[in-house]
Scaffold this active site. Structure first.
Site, short mmCIF file in Angstrom:
data_model
loop_
_atom_site.label_atom_id
_atom_site.label_comp_id
_atom_site.label_asym_id
_atom_site.label_seq_id
_atom_site.Cartn_x
_atom_site.Cartn_y
_atom_site.Cartn_z
N LYS A 41 0.82 -1.21 0.00
CA LYS A 41 0.00 0.00 0.00
C LYS A 41 0.86 1.26 0.00
O LYS A 41 0.56 2.23 0.67
CB LYS A 41 -0.95 -0.02 1.19
CG LYS A 41 -1.88 -1.23 1.17
CD LYS A 41 -2.93 -1.16 2.22
CE LYS A 41 -3.83 -2.36 2.25
NZ LYS A 41 -4.43 -2.73 1.01
N CYS A 42 1.91 1.24 -0.80
CA CYS A 42 2.87 2.33 -0.86
C CYS A 42 2.83 2.95 -2.25
O CYS A 42 2.53 2.27 -3.23
CB CYS A 42 4.26 1.76 -0.57
SG CYS A 42 5.62 2.92 -0.75
#
Length: 167
Positions: A41-42
C-alpha cells in the site's frame, strides 16, 4: 558504491513466508541477490513490476530478486502473509520469492537488514532503511550495493551493478 560486509551476509538466516528458515545462499546459490523491503500500500508499490522484469531478464544468469514485506513505514504492509502473497501474485505477477514480514529498522530489525544497513549508497550514506522499496544488491563476490527507494529497479545504475555483480 560497493561495501564488503565483514560477516558473510549471504549466510544470515531469515524466515521464508511458510515459516521455514533459509538464507540468501539457500535461495540463490552462488548467484547475485537483489533484496528489497516491499509494501503493498505504498506509492512505490508499482516497482513490483520492474522487480519482476529484472527477475525475468536476469534470472537465468543468476539473479534472484527477494522481497521482504515490512509494515514499519506508515503501516503500508498491514496484511497477513497469505494476503500479501496473493496480492503480489495476482496484481503484479510476482514469481520471485517473498519472505516473511520483517522489521528493517530499530532494535528488533532482522539480522539480515542489520547487516545490509552497513552498506553505503552511491552518495556514501549508510544507516537506517529510508522507506519501502530500498534495494540491496548482494553480488556473487559478496559486495553490497545500496539503492534508495526512489531509485527504480530498472535505473541505469541498478542495471550496471547487476551486470557487474553477475560477472
Amino acid at each position: 558504491m560497493a561495501d564488503t560486509a565483514a560477516v558473510d551476509i549471504r549466510d544470515i538466516p531469515f524466515l521464508a513466508a511458510d515459516g521455514s528458515e533459509t538464507t540468501l545462499t539457500g535461495l540463490a546459490g552462488d548467484g547475485a541477490v537483489l533484496v528489497v523491503n516491499v509494501a503493498s500500500k505504498c506509492g512505490l508499490t508499482p516497482q513490483y513490476e520492474q522487480l519482476e522484469e529484472l527477475q525475468r531478464i536476469y534470472g537465468d544468469r543468476g539473479l534472484r530478486v527477494v522481497g521482504f514485506p515490512c509494515n514499519q513505514f506508515m503501516g503500508q504492509e498491514p496484511g497477513s502473509m497469505d494476503e500479501i502473497l496473493e496480492y503480489c501474485a495476482t496484481t503484479w505477477g510476482v514469481s520471485f520469492p517473498v519472505m516473511d514480514k520483517v522489521k528493517v529498522n530499530g532494535s528488533h530489525a532482522a539480522p539480515l537488514f542489520k547487516a545490509l544497513k552497513k552498506a553505503k549508497n552511491a552518495e556514501g550514506a549508510k544507516g537506517p532503511v529510508m522507506w519501502n522499496f530500498e534495494k540491496f544488491l548482494v553480488t556473487r563476490g559478496g559486495d553490497v550495493h545500496r539503492f534508495r527507494p526512489q531509485t527504480k529497479p530498472d535505473a541505469p545504475e541498478v542495471i550496471e551493478a547487476i551486470e557487474a555483480g553477475l560477472a
